[in-house]
Write a protein that holds these residues in place. Structure first.
Motif, short mmCIF file in Angstrom:
data_model
loop_
_atom_site.label_atom_id
_atom_site.label_comp_id
_atom_site.label_asym_id
_atom_site.label_seq_id
_atom_site.Cartn_x
_atom_site.Cartn_y
_atom_site.Cartn_z
N LEU A 166 -62.98 -22.62 -3.85
CA LEU A 166 -61.84 -23.05 -4.65
C LEU A 166 -62.25 -23.43 -6.07
O LEU A 166 -61.66 -22.91 -7.04
CB LEU A 166 -61.12 -24.20 -3.95
CG LEU A 166 -59.69 -24.50 -4.42
CD1 LEU A 166 -58.82 -23.26 -4.33
CD2 LEU A 166 -59.08 -25.63 -3.59
N PRO A 167 -63.24 -24.30 -6.28
CA PRO A 167 -63.66 -24.57 -7.67
C PRO A 167 -64.25 -23.36 -8.36
O PRO A 167 -64.14 -23.23 -9.59
CB PRO A 167 -64.70 -25.69 -7.52
CG PRO A 167 -65.14 -25.65 -6.11
CD PRO A 167 -63.97 -25.17 -5.31
N ALA A 168 -64.86 -22.45 -7.59
CA ALA A 168 -65.44 -21.25 -8.20
C ALA A 168 -64.37 -20.37 -8.82
O ALA A 168 -64.57 -19.79 -9.90
CB ALA A 168 -66.23 -20.46 -7.15
N PHE A 169 -63.22 -20.26 -8.16
CA PHE A 169 -62.14 -19.44 -8.69
C PHE A 169 -61.28 -20.19 -9.70
O PHE A 169 -60.81 -19.61 -10.69
CB PHE A 169 -61.25 -18.92 -7.56
CG PHE A 169 -61.81 -17.74 -6.84
CD1 PHE A 169 -61.78 -16.48 -7.41
CD2 PHE A 169 -62.41 -17.89 -5.59
CE1 PHE A 169 -62.30 -15.38 -6.75
CE2 PHE A 169 -62.94 -16.79 -4.93
CZ PHE A 169 -62.89 -15.54 -5.50
N LEU A 170 -61.05 -21.48 -9.47
CA LEU A 170 -60.15 -22.24 -10.33
C LEU A 170 -60.65 -22.31 -11.77
O LEU A 170 -59.87 -22.13 -12.71
CB LEU A 170 -59.95 -23.64 -9.76
CG LEU A 170 -58.80 -23.82 -8.78
CD1 LEU A 170 -58.85 -25.20 -8.14
CD2 LEU A 170 -57.47 -23.62 -9.47
N GLY A 171 -61.92 -22.59 -11.97
CA GLY A 171 -62.45 -22.72 -13.32
C GLY A 171 -62.23 -21.48 -14.16
O GLY A 171 -61.59 -21.55 -15.23
N LEU B 108 -54.69 -28.15 -5.25
CA LEU B 108 -55.58 -27.27 -6.00
C LEU B 108 -55.35 -25.81 -5.62
O LEU B 108 -55.42 -24.91 -6.47
CB LEU B 108 -57.03 -27.66 -5.75
CG LEU B 108 -57.47 -29.03 -6.29
CD1 LEU B 108 -58.93 -29.30 -5.96
CD2 LEU B 108 -57.23 -29.13 -7.79
N GLY B 109 -55.07 -25.55 -4.35
CA GLY B 109 -54.75 -24.19 -3.93
C GLY B 109 -53.49 -23.68 -4.58
O GLY B 109 -53.43 -22.52 -5.04
N LEU B 110 -52.47 -24.52 -4.66
CA LEU B 110 -51.23 -24.14 -5.34
C LEU B 110 -51.48 -23.91 -6.83
O LEU B 110 -50.91 -23.00 -7.44
CB LEU B 110 -50.17 -25.22 -5.15
CG LEU B 110 -49.58 -25.36 -3.73
CD1 LEU B 110 -48.69 -26.58 -3.65
CD2 LEU B 110 -48.81 -24.10 -3.36
N LEU B 111 -52.35 -24.73 -7.41
CA LEU B 111 -52.69 -24.56 -8.82
C LEU B 111 -53.34 -23.20 -9.07
O LEU B 111 -53.04 -22.52 -10.06
CB LEU B 111 -53.62 -25.69 -9.26
CG LEU B 111 -54.04 -25.72 -10.73
CD1 LEU B 111 -52.82 -25.91 -11.63
CD2 LEU B 111 -55.05 -26.83 -10.97
N LEU B 112 -54.23 -22.79 -8.16
CA LEU B 112 -54.86 -21.48 -8.29
C LEU B 112 -53.83 -20.36 -8.19
O LEU B 112 -53.85 -19.40 -8.96
CB LEU B 112 -55.94 -21.30 -7.20
CG LEU B 112 -56.61 -19.93 -7.13
CD1 LEU B 112 -57.32 -19.60 -8.43
CD2 LEU B 112 -57.59 -19.88 -5.97
N LEU B 113 -52.90 -20.49 -7.25
CA LEU B 113 -51.86 -19.47 -7.08
C LEU B 113 -50.99 -19.36 -8.32
O LEU B 113 -50.69 -18.25 -8.79
CB LEU B 113 -51.01 -19.81 -5.85
CG LEU B 113 -50.11 -18.69 -5.30
CD1 LEU B 113 -50.93 -17.51 -4.86
CD2 LEU B 113 -49.28 -19.23 -4.14
#
Length: 346
Positions: A271-276, A322-327
């Motif tokens: 999750l942090p790997a993709f979000l950044g 955080l998952g919703l933020l990525l989406l």
């Protein structure tokens, strides 16, 4: 031999490039980086007013230390997204590198510098395996790294018997606890230096420009003499090395090399790997390396996590948010690219 008159197309092309460039100030206000800075300022104000201790020296130090690790994880993924690929194995690679570092210190009694170099070398080697497998098989990096994530982690557990290495040199552990000016962690300084090196790589070196070109238009890059396969392998090696750096930072923070430090199969890093990178403006099709944006995106993730936990919101809901933020970030990136294509600015 027939010739094509390009004089009629030249004014249109100049107009398109002028529109794409736009006024520098306008481009700054619509950039990912500017939006992230506004969000960071907004949430700092919100959490400062709604929580106790958010701006305390201890919490600021903790957030900076955690941000340094999250930024490094994000940069590790960004170097692969540059080529239009993905790496689900960043967590597994990082854990393997950290466990080798702990093994060389505790069992082999190697000096700390040699142990750190061995961990970085293993990270690069595992990245090399990923890149070589992707190039030779022609399969998407998602499939290859999904498989190697399990392979790397499984071999690590088998070889180490899932035992942690805790007898590390005190100077290594003290690095993760050290405070500069009562607020700043040395790990954050290391992250800033590596981010500056990556910025130099992508903006001022031939290799960096080749990486961007190979990600943006692989066929055109091949025609221009760039070995796209070699560039892909190098990007995965760089990703593996950065994942190893992130793992070393985690070891310094925890004071031990633990097999579960990145979760089962290293999935806690995904999750942090993709979000950044995604929040920072990385294009999932490749061809863009937003180093500063990735740092800001990872900083925003760290800030949100710390603030939500201080509000006593359960960790499960934090992960859900955080998952919703990525989406949302992926949808916004798709909408942005569609708009640019519609305006002929892509």
């Amino acid at each position: 031999m027939p010739t094509h008159d390009t004089s009629a197309a030249e004014p249109f092309e100049e107009k398109r490039l002028a529109l794409q460039a736009g006024p520098p100030r306008s481009r700054m206000f619509v950039s990912n980086e500017f939006g992230l800075i506004l969000l960071i300022v907004f949430f700092v104000i919100v959490f400062s007013l709604t929580t106790k201790g958010f701006t305390s020296p201890f919490n600021l130090f903790t957030m900076g230390r955690n941000a340094s690790i999250n930024i490094m994880i994000g940069l590790s993924m960004m170097t692969v997204i540059v080529t239009g690929g993905l790496s689900l194995a960043v967590g597994a690679i990082g854990v393997c590198a950290a466990m080798l570092c702990g093994y060389t210190i505790e069992v082999m009694q190697l000096p700390l510098p040699l142990a750190l170099v061995s961990g970085l070398a293993l990270g690069a080697a595992l990245g090399l395996i990923n890149g070589f497998a992707i190039v030779r098989t022609g399969l998407h990096s998602f499939i290859i790294t999904l498989a190697t994530m399990s392979i790397f982690f499984g071999l690590m557990v088998f070889l180490t018997r899932a035992e942690a290495f805790r007898n590390l040199p005190p100077e290594f552990s003290s690095l993760g606890k050290m405070k500069l000016f009562n607020y700043v962690s040395p790990l954050l300084i290391v992250t800033v230096i590596i981010a500056l090196v990556l910025t130099w790589l992508y903006r001022l070196t031939v290799l960096g420009r080749e990486m961007l070109a190979a990600g943006a238009r692989p066929e055109a890059a091949e025609l221009s003499g760039i070995h796209v396969g070699r560039v892909t392998v190098l990007c995965h090696m760089l990703s593996g090395m950065l994942a190893a750096v992130a793992a070393m930072m985690l070891v310094a923070r925890n004071g031990a090399a633990i097999p579960s430090m990145a979760g089962q199969l290293g999935q806690d890093w995904l999750l942090p790997a993709f979000l950044g990178p995604v929040l920072g403006g990385a294009v999932l099709n490749g061809g863009k390396a937003p180093v500063f944006g990735t740092c800001l995106g990872a900083l925003l993730v760290t800030l949100l996590t710390s603030g939500l936990l201080l509000l006593q919101i359960g960790e499960f809901w934090v992960q859900t948010f955080l998952g919703l933020l990525l989406l949302v970030a992926v949808f916004m990136d798709k909408a942005r690219r569609s708009y640019l294509a519609y305006r002929n600015l892509a």
